[in-house]
Design a protein around this motif. Sequence first.
Motif, PDB file in Angstrom:
ATOM      1  N   GLY A  71     -15.338   1.388  20.841  1.00  0.00           N
ATOM      2  CA  GLY A  71     -16.359   0.358  20.937  1.00  0.00           C
ATOM      3  C   GLY A  71     -15.739  -0.967  21.309  1.00  0.00           C
ATOM      4  N   PRO A  72     -16.585  -1.972  21.515  1.00  0.00           N
ATOM      5  CA  PRO A  72     -16.099  -3.255  22.016  1.00  0.00           C
ATOM      6  C   PRO A  72     -15.516  -4.195  20.959  1.00  0.00           C
ATOM      7  CG  PRO A  72     -18.483  -3.308  21.828  1.00  0.00           C
ATOM      8  CD  PRO A  72     -18.049  -1.907  21.464  1.00  0.00           C
ATOM      9  N   VAL A  73     -15.582  -3.850  19.699  1.00  0.00           N
ATOM     10  CA  VAL A  73     -15.109  -4.730  18.628  1.00  0.00           C
ATOM     11  C   VAL A  73     -13.720  -4.264  18.165  1.00  0.00           C
ATOM     12  CG1 VAL A  73     -15.607  -5.685  16.342  1.00  0.00           C
ATOM     13  CG2 VAL A  73     -17.495  -5.070  17.865  1.00  0.00           C
ATOM     14  N   GLY A  74     -12.811  -5.205  17.968  1.00  0.00           N
ATOM     15  CA  GLY A  74     -11.498  -4.884  17.415  1.00  0.00           C
ATOM     16  C   GLY A  74     -10.682  -3.942  18.273  1.00  0.00           C
ATOM     17  N   VAL A  75     -10.694  -4.129  19.579  1.00  0.00           N
ATOM     18  CA  VAL A  75     -10.027  -3.186  20.486  1.00  0.00           C
ATOM     19  C   VAL A  75      -8.496  -3.212  20.360  1.00  0.00           C
ATOM     20  CG1 VAL A  75     -11.916  -3.079  22.138  1.00  0.00           C
ATOM     21  CG2 VAL A  75     -10.144  -4.821  22.408  1.00  0.00           C
ATOM     22  N   ASP A  76      -7.953  -4.194  19.677  1.00  0.00           N
ATOM     23  CA  ASP A  76      -6.505  -4.237  19.464  1.00  0.00           C
ATOM     24  C   ASP A  76      -6.077  -3.403  18.264  1.00  0.00           C
ATOM     25  OD1 ASP A  76      -6.204  -5.902  21.638  1.00  0.00           O
ATOM     26  OD2 ASP A  76      -6.277  -7.731  20.442  1.00  0.00           O
ATOM     27  N   GLY A  77      -7.029  -2.873  17.526  1.00  0.00           N
ATOM     28  CA  GLY A  77      -6.731  -2.054  16.351  1.00  0.00           C
ATOM     29  C   GLY A  77      -7.161  -0.617  16.591  1.00  0.00           C
ATOM     30  N   ALA A  78      -6.755   0.251  15.694  1.00  0.00           N
ATOM     31  CA  ALA A  78      -7.103   1.669  15.836  1.00  0.00           C
ATOM     32  C   ALA A  78      -7.682   2.209  14.535  1.00  0.00           C
ATOM     33  CB  ALA A  78      -5.865   2.473  16.226  1.00  0.00           C
ATOM     34  N   LEU A  79      -8.640   3.097  14.685  1.00  0.00           N
ATOM     35  CA  LEU A  79      -9.233   3.849  13.583  1.00  0.00           C
ATOM     36  C   LEU A  79      -9.016   5.323  13.878  1.00  0.00           C
ATOM     37  CD1 LEU A  79     -12.766   2.166  13.403  1.00  0.00           C
ATOM     38  CD2 LEU A  79     -10.916   1.863  11.780  1.00  0.00           C
ATOM     39  N   ALA A  80      -8.958   6.124  12.845  1.00  0.00           N
ATOM     40  CA  ALA A  80      -8.812   7.562  13.052  1.00  0.00           C
ATOM     41  C   ALA A  80      -9.812   8.313  12.194  1.00  0.00           C
ATOM     42  CB  ALA A  80      -7.395   8.007  12.706  1.00  0.00           C
ATOM     43  N   LEU A  81     -10.493   9.252  12.827  1.00  0.00           N
ATOM     44  CA  LEU A  81     -11.379  10.185  12.129  1.00  0.00           C
ATOM     45  C   LEU A  81     -10.623  11.480  11.947  1.00  0.00           C
ATOM     46  CD1 LEU A  81     -14.964  10.196  13.677  1.00  0.00           C
ATOM     47  CD2 LEU A  81     -14.307   9.622  11.353  1.00  0.00           C
TER      48      LEU A  81
END
Length: 190
Positions: A71-81
């Motif tokens: 998505g367009p928010v926080g593109v410098d960070g990563a999330l993992a499912l």
Amino acid sequence: MVPSVCAGQLLIAAPDLGDPNFERSVIFLLDHDGSGSLGVVVNRPTELPVAEVLVPWSGYSSSPDVVFSGGPVGVDGALALAAFDSVPAALGSRPRGWRPVIGGIGLIDLDSDPEAVRQDLRALRIFAGYAGWGAGQLDSELSQGAWVVADSLPGDAFSPRPERLWGDVLRRQPGDLRLLATCPADPSLN
């Protein structure tokens, strides 16, 4: 009437949703409450291999083994499912760094040791950025018909063919909703 929404469901962009960030997107909803909503776009793979940015997690992510544009928010960070075959209900016995969303699917802390969860890990997907809505914002978009709300199947967030997910999810919806899957990318061509 605004459809009821909860974490673990999918938001499918309506064919005429004009925001290019979400055109034909499928969002797996991670949180939804009075303070806002958060999710990740699960059908936008990038060409960036996980091995180039998160070496410890290389080889653990589901095919395609690339970072997804969440998505367009926080593109410098990563999330993992992460999805686990079996996750014990007792809080103390859950995988370290894992926060459940629905069933055996949840967020996993990328600072965790992947070897510690490898045995029970069924699927993993890494996202750069996320989709976020402030309080009441998603409900407003839902009332305008911008999104179709659907229950997720366990494999949706980890689909090996993410480019087909938008149509696949719409085709399994009841009634006229399934017809939206046949809508051309440019409705004026219809």
